[in-house]
Design an enzyme around this catalytic site. Structure first.
Site, PDB file in Angstrom:
ATOM      1  N   CYS A 200       0.831  -1.204   0.000  1.00  0.00           N
ATOM      2  CA  CYS A 200       0.000   0.000   0.000  1.00  0.00           C
ATOM      3  C   CYS A 200       0.866   1.254   0.000  1.00  0.00           C
ATOM      4  O   CYS A 200       0.478   2.283  -0.579  1.00  0.00           O
ATOM      5  CB  CYS A 200      -0.940  -0.010   1.197  1.00  0.00           C
ATOM      6  N   HIS A 509      -1.474   0.774   7.432  1.00  0.00           N
ATOM      7  CA  HIS A 509      -1.925   0.857   6.040  1.00  0.00           C
ATOM      8  C   HIS A 509      -1.763   2.291   5.544  1.00  0.00           C
ATOM      9  O   HIS A 509      -2.026   3.246   6.269  1.00  0.00           O
ATOM     10  CB  HIS A 509      -3.388   0.430   5.947  1.00  0.00           C
TER      11      HIS A 509
END
Length: 1391
Positions: A200, A509
């Site tokens: 990510c 994330h």
């Protein structure tokens, strides 16, 4: 309808027409009610659909309760109706199977025919069709109107509809958003990136670079030369391809694997999460290296590089020394070190960044002009800001209290427009001296000394981070052209990218919030999901919480906050726009065309995959091993059966083996080995119709059946059952291999017998048919008119048939010879038995059927039957004599090691042996009378002779030391370790004894013998009866008293495939009834081993040659199966009440305190003194230890820890619990035994002398009680330390509780405040505890740094040798690298 005029001149219906019309209305109403009633009674299918087309709908579930007769096409209509989509713009697939193709939206198959299960939840997944999101249905589309709702209610789709129409915004309303507000890809116009695993951080940076017009346009203008570089390893080319796909692809999300492959990463890198700022720095360095000698060589510096001055100014004379540094990003501190309040905004953090610090006191600066140390001011000044300004918010910090990394979630606001004018040093920017200093300081580029600078490339823990320049030049950087100075009046920057981190310092994330310069709209790029967001969403990334919690505000704040900010200078003359497709350079247009063609090809391939049936294919290959071969047939649903047969023919490699016209595909059930049906006359039928559509898995398989050219295929019709018929011959006691026939369930037994008679050519009149319904469940089929279905026939069945006129027909089935033969057949297993290489018995040979003539062997067997019986009788008498000799031997020989046991086994002299040339017999002991005689005898055939000229098995004697010098792995009596709950004992033939798990106590002695002093006799948890199997149901020889019927046993010689049996290991193939006990099995093996069953042991061989000894004589062989391997080893088997014991020597002051000595046997009721007497001759012979009985003791062994001291009068199984494969310590005493009573406590003590930095040897202290005062008095007595100065601590871990002398002084819990030893934190309740003690007035030795380092090395070496872990070393985080030469260079010698 006919009308007639009435008297009032009005048209009225005729009477007949009226009743006819009325009847038709009633019929229609009845039909409607019937439909409703049938729908209510019909099974219903519950469908739960997950919408995966958007991030915000992933957690939504659509529930439909449909009649089972609903077609798939109607299911798609209902799902579209309920979800508010246009039918045909989405796919439905099973959610439980990832590789399954989507359902067919045009299929008219019912739900049950398509694999849906009524009464259960059927999970489906709604996904994009051809990479495009489904279209939202409008009110005019007809999918969301009242008619659709009425139709749905009529068809009982549950749950009940809401008040609003289906598909309206309120149907999916929630407090935070409505379904209609979610924009699909065509609305946003942007494509997402697939997260490979933990990439990510990469996706966020790539989307930011893509949305930067200047960077994207410059990348498009670069042209790749394929002749100069491999496109796979070219980072700019793969970025160029990725950006083009992001701009032109119709997919919802695209992969980044090509980009990461150009980085030189393998699949493991996808599972490594890195810092996005670290990736930005490393990737920019890699691009600079790749763009050398091109127009883009200085692109990174032109866009992202700024300059600052690092200065120190003397406060007395004003002299200033400085250095010019460059930077690509500005790191901003969230919370100053030691402060409880964080900076509230980016502007505040920037002000702190340039705020100078005063150097005074001990930190004074040496002024070159003043020639002395003076107070000075040190700081940073910005000289030049880049066009694209990158700010890193340093949210990751280190907490020195917990010694862990933490994330600071404090609130820090940032403006949409940032004025950097107040932070520029105008005088230095315009100063010519500054320019000259820039030149002189260029070689120190990137070496800023400020602690806050991210360009301080310090190597953490020696791990290099950055690009790998294995193939790059090592020359210094070329000076870049200077960027023109900026006008301070135009230093306004606008925010366009916010890279957000959600999570903690351990992981999280990343996603990016990016503003498009085309329309000014903000978008969220969260991996494959792209959606519109607002300014309010940007403000949520400031971090912090609504309330104030003081110092701990960060701990309670939201973990989702901004981590990197990118601003662009507002300069209309330089601000670029995105290139449109029409404005692309020519090489980019060609690349776009190639990517479109590739995408179309991929789309066509996906379409083919969706229409491909994948099913298991089997074939009994006529050449390859004559075994059932398995493969996977992939055939398009439109291919005909004839074409599919040809594909299967090639797949199974039958070309040249069997003609194609001699092959056909039939429906097959692998589990039941059942041929369901054949497809006669359907050669031109599409496979999609034959298989019931394209599915991810099928409830059946296909079999490619073959035949010989002269044969004709038998038709297989649905409803038939497969029957495997075994013909039984009572005369030869054999069961023939099966013959397959097909029958119908409605056939009678009489008709079934006629069918079998045709296939086997047996007489149906005298035929007996026995059905095996399940394992060894035999049922005689004797009722003539009963059908096969009534008898329990299923798809695949197994029957035994016998047809003879023997009187066995008149006997009850369970008493008949047929039942006995079938019972034996069902319970007989085949075992491979390896006999000992050297046997104490006489030479004996075995006739091998493989090498010799079977007829000659058979004739010899018949002609010399009397000779064989005579030999076995003689050997029986010899074994009886041997057992009598052993019974009259001394107790030393009875309970010593296995070596002494064999000293009493004498080989018969050659004169006692029969002439081997006069005996020729097959060792297939099939004569029951002979076997019964063998079982009646107390011994086996020690002197029997079976001759064969080819294979001689010499029987010479060898001692244990000759077989294997390692006593712990002797071939006669191997070391065996096992759990006492298992009937088999673990032994590894290759690697010797297998250690128990650390900390596990395999012995059954009581945890504290102190509490047992006044107890009576106590039952053990693993008795000798359990280990040796000599229960009361068995006599002394291990024979079952209740065993009165014969159990089948037949043995024949066996030659191993590898030839290792010739002249070496003897092998016997044994067919035996698995209901036989281990005791009877061993007695049947006596003639082949050459000694009695009490003189050898049985080991079961598992995978990897692991061997487990079978010791429970009362257990059957039911756990064995066909082709299991057994190894026979010589050695005395345990008798009733005996236990195998391993004896280790305890050497408390040696580097290795645990040393194996001997294996021995202890018996129930034996005293410790008696066991010591038994041990003494063994220790003298095998270990050269000549000990006096009063000079050594036995004690409990728990892993490596010494425990309870066993006193001479203790009795095994009364005072000491004992188990199979027990382990004890033998400890040699320096003087007479001090332990006289069970109430005493033996403690091992060791003095720590800080002044000498060393530990003294162990000394044992015997206490009369558990008093701390008594322990201190004893320690003071042996050491001379005054009682008031004596401190002690309990050792930790496994004996000898090693600890570094550098740590012992502060790591142990010294002088605990307790009065007794058996309470917390000591818990000293048994013998063998380790206690360290010291003189509290003794100070540690003073050491220099070199002396301390030398001592540290010595201690590390010492503790590593003993297996002590010195200190904890956490795993280093893998550094992020981009490889310019295609990948890391691996060490060929490395694993």
């Amino acid at each position: 309808m006919e009308m007639v005029p009435s008297e009032e001149n009005q048209l009225v219906l005729k009477e007949g027409m009226f009743w006819s019309c009325r009847q038709s209305i009633f019929d229609e109403m009845k039909k409607r009610f019937s439909q409703v009633e049938n729908a209510a009674e019909e099974p219903r299918v519950l469908c739960i659909v997950q919408d995966t087309t958007n991030a915000k709908t992933v957690n939504e579930r659509l529930t439909l309760n449909l009649p089972a007769s609903t077609t798939l096409s109607k299911l798609f209509e209902d799902v579209a109706h309920k979800a508010g989509y246009v039918n045909g713009t989405f796919d439905l697939a099973w959610r439980k199977t990832g590789d399954m193709g989507p359902l067919d939206p045009s299929s008219e198959m019912s739900l049950t025919e398509s694999g849906f299960e009524p009464g259960k939840r059927n999970f489906l997944q709604l996904s994009d069709k051809d990479g495009e999101q489904p279209q939202i249905a409008s009110d005019e589309s007809g999918t969301a109107g009242s008619s659709g709702l009425d139709d749905r209610q009529e068809r009982f789709i549950g749950p009940l509809p809401r008040d609003c129409t289906v598909g309206c915004s309120s149907d999916y309303s929630s407090p935070s958003y409505s379904y209609s507000s979610i924009l699909n890809k065509s609305d946003t116009g942007y494509v997402g990136l697939v997260n490979q695993a933990m990439t990510c951080y990469l996706n966020s940076l790539l989307q930011t670079l893509f949305m930067t017009p200047e960077f994207r346009n410059a990348l498009y203008n670069w042209e790749f030369e394929e002749s100069e570089e491999d496109p796979v390893t070219s980072i700019p080319y793969q970025l160029q391809r990725l950006f083009l796909l992001l701009q032109t692809s119709k997919k919802r999300a695209i992969e980044t694997t090509d980009v990461t492959r150009s980085f030189g990463w393998d699949s493991s890198e996808a599972w490594q999460q890195h810092d996005v700022q670290e990736l930005c720095r490393v990737m920019f360095d890699a691009l600079e290296q790749k763009w050398k000698q091109t127009e883009q060589a200085d692109l990174i510096n032109q866009l992202y590089q700024g300059k600052l001055k690092d200065y120190v100014r003397c406060l007395e004379c004003g002299y200033e020394s400085w250095r010019i540094d460059t930077y690509l990003d500005i790191p901003l501190v969230i919370r100053p070190f030691g402060a409880s309040q964080a900076y509230g905004s980016v502007e505040e953090a920037l002000q702190a960044f340039v705020q100078p610090e005063t150097l005074d006191g001990a930190n004074q600066y040496f002024c070159e002009r003043c020639k002395k140390k003076c107070d000075a001011r040190k700081g940073l000044r910005f000289l030049h800001f880049p066009y694209l300004l990158t700010l890193q918010l340093k949210r990751f910090d280190f907490d020195y209290t917990t010694m862990h990394r933490i994330k600071l979630n404090d609130r820090m606001s940032f403006p949409e427009e940032l004025d950097m004018g107040p932070f520029i040093d105008v005088e230095d920017e315009k100063s010519p001296q500054t320019e000259s200093c820039t030149d002189s300081g260029a070689e120190n580029e990137g070496s800023c000394h400020s602690d806050q600078m991210s360009n301080d490339f310090s190597a953490d823990d020696g791990v290099d981070e950055g690009i790998c320049l294995d193939s790059a030049s090592s020359t210094e950087r070329v000076l870049k052209p200077k960027v023109p100075s900026l006008n301070t009046s135009s230093l306004t920057f606008e925010l366009f990218s916010v890279m957000v981190h959600s999570g903690s310092a351990a992981g999280g994330h990343y996603y990016a919030c990016i503003k498009s310069f085309s329309d000014g709209q903000w978008y969220s790029f969260n991996d494959q999901h792209v959606s519109k967001i607002t300014q309010e969403d940007i403000r949520k990334t400031y971090g912090g919480s609504s309330g104030s919690r003081g110092y701990y505000s960060s701990a309670f704040a939201s973990s989702t906050n901004a981590y990197m900010l990118i601003y662009r200078l507002k300069d209309p003359s330089r601000n670029a726009k995105y290139l449109d497709c029409d404005d692309f350079p020519e090489h980019i247009k060609h690349l776009v065309q190639r990517e479109k063609e590739s995408e179309e090809q991929e789309k066509r391939q996906r379409e083919i995959e969706r229409n491909t049936c994948k099913i298991k294919l089997f074939c009994m290959h006529p050449v390859k091993m004559m075994a059932m071969m398995e493969n996977k047939l992939e055939v398009h649903k439109d291919k005909t059966l004839r074409e599919a047969t040809e594909m299967a023919y090639k797949l199974m490699e039958l070309d040249g083996v069997v003609p194609l016209d001699c092959c056909r595909l039939v429906k097959y059930d692998e589990f039941h080995e059942y041929l369901e049906r054949s497809y006669e006359g359907e050669d031109d039928t599409p496979m999609g119709l034959l298989l019931g559509g394209v599915k991810s898995s099928y409830m059946f398989d296909l079999l490619l059946e073959t035949r010989r050219p002269e044969q004709v295929f038998q038709p297989y019709k649905p409803g038939e059952v497969m029957v495997k018929v075994h013909v039984v011959d009572l005369k030869t006691d054999t069961v023939a291999p099966p013959v397959s026939i097909r029958a119908y369930l409605n056939q009678s037994i009489t008709e079934f017998k006629q069918l079998i008679a045709q296939a086997t050519e047996l007489s149906a009149e005298t035929m007996r048919v026995v059905l095996e319904r399940c394992y060894n469940d035999l049922r005689l089929l004797y009722v003539p008119n009963k059908t096969l279905k009534a008898e329990g026939f299923f798809r695949s069945n197994k029957v035994f048939v016998e047809s003879s006129e023997s009187p066995d027909h008149q006997v009850t089935f369970t008493d008949s010879l047929l039942w006995k033969l079938l019972d034996r057949h069902g319970n007989t297993i085949r075992l491979f038995v390896s006999l000992p290489v050297q046997s104490p018995g006489t030479n004996r040979t075995i006739c091998q059927k493989v090498g010799g003539d079977p007829e000659e062997c058979s004739e010899g067997s018949k002609g010399n039957r009397n000779s064989v019986e005579t030999i076995l009788e003689e050997s029986t008498e010899k074994l009886k004599n041997l057992s009598l000799q052993q019974g009259s031997s001394t107790s030393d020989s009875q309970k010593s090691s296995d070596t002494s046991d064999f000293e009493h086994i004498e080989s018969p002299s050659p004169s006692q042996e029969p002439d081997s040339s006069s005996v020729s017999a097959v060792v297939a002991v099939d004569n029951r009378e002979l076997e019964n005689r063998i079982r009646v005898a107390s011994g086996g055939s020690g002197g029997g002779t079976y001759s064969d000229p080819e294979t001689q098995f010499p029987g010479e004697e060898r001692s244990d030391s000759e077989v294997n010098n390692d006593r712990s792995t002797s071939s006669v009596d191997s070391d065996i370790l096992s759990s006492s709950h298992s009937s088999d004992t673990l032994c590894n033939a290759d690697s010797g004894p297998i250690q128990l798990a650390n900390g596990l106590d395999s012995h059954s002695i009581t945890s504290s013998r102190r509490s047992k002093a006044n107890e009576g006799k106590k039952e053990t948890w693993d008795t000798a009866e359990e280990d040796s199997g000599t229960d009361s149901e068995y006599d002394e020889n291990g024979k079952s008293k209740a065993e009165s019927y014969y159990l089948y046993f037949r043995a024949e010689p066996y030659a191993q495939e590898d030839g290792s049996g010739e002249g070496g290991q003897k092998c016997v193939l044994v067919h035996v009834d698995k209901r036989i006990t281990l005791s009877a099995f061993k007695q049947n093996l006596e003639p082949f081993v050459g000694v009695t069953s009490t003189q050898f042991k049985v080991f079961r061989v598992y995978a990897n040659n692991q061997e487990f000894e079978s010791v429970r004589l009362n257990e059957t062989l039911s756990s064995f199966s066909d082709d299991n391997k057994i190894t026979i080893r010589l050695g005395r088997a345990l008798k009733k009440g005996e236990y195998r014991v391993k004896v280790y020597q305890l050497l408390v002051n040696d580097a290795e305190p645990c040393k194996f000595l001997v294996d021995t046997v202890f018996a129930k009721g034996m005293t410790v003194k008696q066991s010591k007497e038994e041990l003494m001759p063994q220790l003298k012979d095998q270990c050269k230890l000549d000990l006096n009985i009063d000079k050594f003791r036995l004690r409990k062994k728990t892993w490596k820890n010494p425990g309870t001291v066993f006193l001479d009068y203790h009795v095994y199984e009364e005072d000491i619990n004992i188990s199979s494969n027990w382990e004890v310590f033998l400890e040699v005493l320096d003087g007479p035994e001090k332990m006289k009573s069970m109430s005493q406590l033996a403690v091992l003590t060791r003095r720590w002398t800080p002044a000498q930095m060393k530990l003294e040897p162990f000394q044992e202290v015997v206490l009369e009680s558990s008093s701390v005062e008594e322990l201190k008095e004893k320690l003071s007595e042996i050491s001379g330390v005054p009682l008031e100065n004596l401190e002690f601590a309990k050792g930790r871990g496994t004996f000898p509780c090693d600890i570094s002398v550098l740590e012992i002084h502060q790591d142990l819990d010294w002088n605990p405040k307790v009065s007794t030893l058996n309470v917390w934190p000591l818990y000293i309740c048994d013998d063998g505890a380790v206690v360290f003690y010291r003189d509290s007035t003794e100070e540690p030795m003073e050491q220099s740094e070199d002396e301390r380092n030398e001592l540290m090395k010595r201690e590390s070496s010492r503790l590593l040798k003993t297996g002590h872990r010195v200190s904890y070393s956490p795993r280093k985080e893998k550094a992020l690298k981009i490889y310019l030469d295609g990948g890391p260079v691996k060490d060929p010698g490395q694993d």
